[in-house]
Design an enzyme around this catalytic site. Structure first.
Site, PDB file in Angstrom:
ATOM      1  CG  ASP A   1      -0.226  -0.042   2.516  1.00 17.21           C
ATOM      2  OD1 ASP A   1       1.014  -0.245   2.495  1.00 17.21           O
ATOM      3  OD2 ASP A   1      -0.865   0.146   3.564  1.00 17.21           O
TER       4      ASP A   1
ATOM      5  CG  HIS B   1      21.687   4.176 -18.689  1.00 21.56           C
ATOM      6  ND1 HIS B   1      20.561   4.132 -19.477  1.00 21.56           N
ATOM      7  CD2 HIS B   1      22.310   5.335 -19.027  1.00 21.56           C
ATOM      8  CE1 HIS B   1      20.516   5.211 -20.247  1.00 21.56           C
ATOM      9  NE2 HIS B   1      21.571   5.949 -19.992  1.00 21.56           N
TER      10      HIS B   1
ATOM     11  CG  ASP C   1      25.037  10.989 -16.205  1.00 23.26           C
ATOM     12  OD1 ASP C   1      24.336  11.995 -15.942  1.00 23.26           O
ATOM     13  OD2 ASP C   1      24.971  10.380 -17.297  1.00 23.26           O
TER      14      ASP C   1
ATOM     15  CG  ASP D   1      21.829  14.702 -18.255  1.00 21.04           C
ATOM     16  OD1 ASP D   1      22.573  14.056 -17.503  1.00 21.04           O
ATOM     17  OD2 ASP D   1      21.454  14.290 -19.372  1.00 21.04           O
TER      18      ASP D   1
ATOM     19  CG  HIS E   1      26.857   7.503 -25.388  1.00 21.76           C
ATOM     20  ND1 HIS E   1      26.975   8.873 -25.408  1.00 21.76           N
ATOM     21  CD2 HIS E   1      27.818   7.060 -24.528  1.00 21.76           C
ATOM     22  CE1 HIS E   1      27.951   9.244 -24.590  1.00 21.76           C
ATOM     23  NE2 HIS E   1      28.492   8.160 -24.044  1.00 21.76           N
TER      24      HIS E   1
ATOM     25  CG  HIS F   1      19.867  13.659 -24.193  1.00 20.94           C
ATOM     26  ND1 HIS F   1      19.258  14.445 -23.248  1.00 20.94           N
ATOM     27  CD2 HIS F   1      20.919  13.082 -23.558  1.00 20.94           C
ATOM     28  CE1 HIS F   1      19.907  14.325 -22.094  1.00 20.94           C
ATOM     29  NE2 HIS F   1      20.934  13.512 -22.261  1.00 20.94           N
TER      30      HIS F   1
ATOM     31  CG  HIS G   1      17.045  10.767 -22.426  1.00 26.14           C
ATOM     32  ND1 HIS G   1      17.247   9.419 -22.332  1.00 26.14           N
ATOM     33  CD2 HIS G   1      18.200  11.328 -21.979  1.00 26.14           C
ATOM     34  CE1 HIS G   1      18.466   9.175 -21.861  1.00 26.14           C
ATOM     35  NE2 HIS G   1      19.059  10.334 -21.630  1.00 26.14           N
TER      36      HIS G   1
ATOM     37  CD  GLU H   1      24.862  12.725 -22.709  1.00 33.42           C
ATOM     38  OE1 GLU H   1      25.187  11.789 -21.958  1.00 33.42           O
ATOM     39  OE2 GLU H   1      23.695  13.162 -22.756  1.00 33.42           O
TER      40      GLU H   1
ATOM     41  CE1 TYR I   1      31.414   6.042 -20.919  1.00 30.84           C
ATOM     42  CE2 TYR I   1      31.145   6.139 -23.302  1.00 30.84           C
ATOM     43  CZ  TYR I   1      30.879   6.644 -22.043  1.00 30.84           C
ATOM     44  OH  TYR I   1      30.067   7.753 -21.918  1.00 30.84           O
TER      45      TYR I   1
ATOM     46  NE  ARG J   1      27.802   9.957 -19.556  1.00 31.26           N
ATOM     47  CZ  ARG J   1      27.754   8.723 -19.071  1.00 31.26           C
ATOM     48  NH1 ARG J   1      28.406   7.742 -19.689  1.00 31.26           N
ATOM     49  NH2 ARG J   1      27.090   8.449 -17.980  1.00 31.26           N
TER      50      ARG J   1
ATOM     51  CD  GLU K   1      25.000  14.579 -19.662  1.00 29.04           C
ATOM     52  OE1 GLU K   1      25.223  13.773 -18.736  1.00 29.04           O
ATOM     53  OE2 GLU K   1      23.972  14.550 -20.361  1.00 29.04           O
TER      54      GLU K   1
HETATM   55  N1  GLY Z   1      21.874  10.882 -17.580  1.00 29.66           N
HETATM   56  C1  GLY Z   1      21.402  10.317 -18.760  1.00 29.66           C
HETATM   57  C2  GLY Z   1      22.043  10.910 -19.901  1.00 29.66           C
HETATM   58  O1  GLY Z   1      23.044  11.595 -19.763  1.00 29.66           O
HETATM   59  O2  GLY Z   1      21.588  10.803 -20.994  1.00 29.66           O
HETATM   60 MN    MN Z   2      22.505  13.289 -20.872  1.00 29.36          MN
HETATM   61 MN    MN Z   3      23.714  12.435 -17.972  1.00 31.61          MN
END
Ligand code: GLY
Ligand code: MN
Ligand code: MN
Length: 445
Positions: A47, A250, A267, A278, A357, A361, A368, A391, A395, A412, A414
């Protein structure tokens, strides 16, 4: 950073919500209607429920903060074009889960033309939709489709009496998402604030970092800052990835110890008034980059800085991404990690093996965010007001064909960027990314 109360930007005004609805209605054919469902509470276990988060499209058009609401837009209706349905007032429930605005409160506080409580909903909807030729709703929303089916049955009975045709269904999402893509000045101010809080959270994590902490302890530092400054929490599950975990794009377990001599990739971004920050930063757990970590880091940083410089009206995300892949490949060739004369080009190897990647975005109410990347099957030209991330990353797997010092490193970097008439503004400047600046901040502990 000063306190949330001192520096928060104004919330989106009722007028801005009205203008958004007007703009959507002005793009609709005559005799159309729009139906949008707000989010419901979602059970977490037994619940207990997850904290409520309004549906982004619904929030964009209403700012209405309660679960189980429904918006109906009826262009040209003289008694009011914007009708909201909301939870019934119910003192016995409100004593447990909080005060509800009710229909009167919804009109007063949210500037809709008319509101009804949900007990009246389906009967009123049949009456309000009669005679509308097209019903626009999100065709990807199973609950909205289910409701439309039920309404169709009821409208069928109604139309047999009145001789009116049933409305056809059309997708409202492309139109609405196109509208959400370019942000207003007030939205950019909220995204700037989310960027600033997120940047301060990253600074706090850098200062707190040391070998022996667990990844979740850095997560706690970040998320403390998110809430402290009035955000609702993380805009997405925070990633704190020490060492090899950075290669899992992720990674959200955040359970491992942070080890001396390794990098940590963070991140994370706040959600503030439903707008997302982000940011990714990658830094040494012990405060000092090794020469190999630094060399690889400088490759990603140079690519990221050049990509940010390339953001201006008229360019495309595809062009920016191509530039990033070129720069990363040239950097890996210069480090002797890739050869120029193999069967496959260094760019192709980077895209396949080390950088799987996209560079960007859209960013907004969703991390996103919505809006087509290729309208009419062409890369979209950037326009002022669009907000995006830059970003790039590298890797490097733990593979025998790579020099030992570079194996298992994931990096990374970003930032969040708004397109301006002159070029761009970086919304997340307040957290360092140059090696010397990161090391100096980490020395401050
Ligand atoms: N944190 C998700 C991305 O950077 O797309
Ligand atoms: Mn991002
Ligand atoms: Mn991110």
């Amino acid at each position: 950073m000063s306190t949330e109360a001192e520096c928060r930007p104004p919330a989106i005004s009722l007028d801005e919500y009205r203008r958004r609805r007007r703009r959507l209605m002005d793009n609709l054919p005559a005799d159309a209607a729009v139906l949008l469902l707000g989010a419901s509470l979602v059970t977490r276990s037994r619940d207990s429920e997850f904290p409520f988060r309004q549906d982004s499209d619904f929030h964009y058009l209403t700012g209405f903060p309660e679960p189980d609401a429904l918006l109906l837009l009826l262009p040209g209706r003289t008694e009011g074009e914007c009708v909201l349905f909301c939870q019934d007032r119910d003192p016995s429930m409100e004593a447990w889960t909080g005060y509800r605005l009710g229909a009167e409160g919804a009109v007063r506080a949210h500037g809709v033309d008319q509101a009804f409580e949900n007990a009246e909903r389906d009967a009123r909807l049949v009456e309000l939709l009669a005679g509308r030729v097209t019903l626009y709703l999100p065709l990807g929303d199973a609950s909205a489709l289910h409701l439309a089916e039920r309404l169709h049955e009821a409208l069928g009975a109604w139309s047999r009496q009145g001789g009116q045709a049933l409305p056809g269904l059309a997708d409202v999402a492309p139109m609405l998402h196109e509208q959400r893509l370019a942000k207003s000045d007030n939205e950019v101010a909220l995204l700037r604030h989310a960027g600033d809080i997120s940047a301060h959270a990253h600074r706090r994590a850098m200062r707190a970092c040391r070998a022996g902490l667990a990844e979740y302890q850095l997560q706690a530092e970040l998320e403390h800052e998110f809430r402290w400054h009035g955000g609702s929490g993380p805009a997405y599950a925070s990633i704190v990835a020490g060492g090899r975990n950075a290669g899992v794009l992720h990674y959200i377990d955040n359970r491992d110890p942070l080890r001396d001599g390794e990098l940590v990739l963070v991140d994370a971004g706040v959600e503030f008034d439903l707008y997302a920050g982000d940011i990714t930063r990658t830094f040494p757990v012990n405060g000092r980059f090794t020469p190999a970590q630094r060399a690889l880091y400088e490759v990603v940083l140079a690519a990221q800085e050049r990509a940010i410089e390339a953001v201006h009206p008229g360019t495309t995300l595809a062009a920016i991404h191509r530039g990033v892949v070129r720069d990363l490949a040239a950097g890996l060739v210069a480090l002797g990690i890739l050869a120029e004369d193999g069967e496959e080009t260094p760019e192709a190897i980077v895209a396949r093996r080390f950088y799987p990647h996209a560079t960007s975005h859209w960013l907004g109410l969703d991390v996103h965010d919505v809006g087509s990347y290729r309208p009419n099957d062409e890369p979209r030209a950037l326009r002022p007001g669009m907000v995006l991330t830059i970003e790039p990353g590298l890797y490097l797997p733990d593979d025998d064909d790579l020099p030992v010092v570079f194996r298992g490193i994931g990096i990374r970097i970003e930032d969040d960027v708004v397109v301006t008439p002159e070029g761009h503004e970086v919304l997340t400047r307040a957290v360092p990314k140059r090696v010397a600046d990161i090391e100096a901040l980490m020395d401050e502990k």
